[in-house]
Design an enzyme around this catalytic site. Sequence first.
Site, PDB file in Angstrom:
ATOM      1  N   GLU A   1      -6.586   3.266   3.909  1.00 35.38           N
ATOM      2  CA  GLU A   1      -6.525   2.252   3.091  1.00 35.38           C
ATOM      3  C   GLU A   1      -7.512   2.421   1.895  1.00 35.38           C
ATOM      4  O   GLU A   1      -8.380   3.481   1.821  1.00 35.38           O
ATOM      5  CB  GLU A   1      -7.320   1.004   4.063  1.00 35.38           C
ATOM      6  CG  GLU A   1      -8.777   1.421   4.223  1.00 35.38           C
ATOM      7  CD  GLU A   1      -9.522   0.035   5.013  1.00 35.38           C
ATOM      8  OE1 GLU A   1      -9.560  -0.922   4.394  1.00 35.38           O
ATOM      9  OE2 GLU A   1      -9.775   0.117   6.236  1.00 35.38           O
TER      10      GLU A   1
ATOM     11  N   CYS B   1      12.394   7.878   5.689  1.00 37.34           N
ATOM     12  CA  CYS B   1      13.048   7.955   4.613  1.00 37.34           C
ATOM     13  C   CYS B   1      13.792   6.935   4.107  1.00 37.34           C
ATOM     14  O   CYS B   1      14.542   6.869   3.085  1.00 37.34           O
ATOM     15  CB  CYS B   1      14.249   9.265   4.783  1.00 37.34           C
ATOM     16  SG  CYS B   1      13.550  10.780   4.987  1.00 37.34           S
TER      17      CYS B   1
END
Length: 347
Positions: A97, A123
């Site tokens: 974060e 992906c």
Amino acid sequence: MKFNNVCIEAFGYELPTNVWTSDDIEELIEPVYQKLKFKKGQLEALTGIHERRYWGMDFPVSRGAVMAGKNAFGKTDLKPSDIEMLIYAAVCRENLEPATACAVADGLGIGQDAMVFDITNACLGVLNGIVQIATAIEAGQIKAGMVLSCETSKRIMDITIESLNRNPDMENFRQTIATLTGGSGAIAVIVCHKDLSAEKRRVLLGGAVKNSVRHHDLCVWGYKNLSLDGYRMQMRTDSISVLHNGVKLGIDTYQALKKNIGLKDSQPDKVICHQVGAAHQKTILESIGISTDKDFPTYPFLGNIGTVSLPITAAIAEERDFLNPGDLVCFLGIGSGLNCMMLGVRW
């Protein structure tokens, strides 16, 4: 999954200047080749990949995404202030974060009212981001959004090469050869309401999704607790099982796509696949009955760039006049998990 008001307005991309050929990698794992009695050229023969690119070790992925985003803005009248949703969708991110999207939005000058967040789905991340923005447009929440990704393969490639040289056996090679196909690059895709689109092209028609999550452990990239050595990053792929089960999933998803967007037997005109390698391209296209002439491959010179692979291939295919106005184009995406998403676009 159907859309009535959504256009893919622009693509922008950035590629690193550093190049690794398959021959270069083979030189670095020469002890493995000697022990396993492999001949030079085996890596390219198995994958169809001649070269791939990489960023420098200290290159921030947010910088690559910003570069791609600026390139995308250069191809449209839309401005950063028009973007109401910005999604960063790469596997590679800078911190747990905050969201890497925050650094990207800051670098692009995105307005304060925009929704800014990361998503991750192996992906498929960029395709998921496109659908997320398209859904918000259809719901009337926003008029324009941008999804970006920057993938970097250098660190995991170095770790894999070290692992192979430390443990040069066939099983280790089998589980890591997919990692050696990894490339690097950045992509940005601007998606907007058709009323904002200058050309009103690349109309998103709809799509289909399927999953086979019982195979979630076939391809794993993360940290493993090795006790004495602590935690170490590794990537392991059962390439044969991924291909075998991925093809089954791809067939089911393509049948759903045909139904959802009303594909005729003569369609699609062109396809853009997720770029894995030669075996994946040949097998998946044969399984769904599409000629390789309709596909535009980039894996021979870019390798597998994860979330970047499919959209950067579409961008390059358009630049080289492979995708033309009016073509019905299908995006054929698959990712670890296993998850599959396919989209139809009227170019």
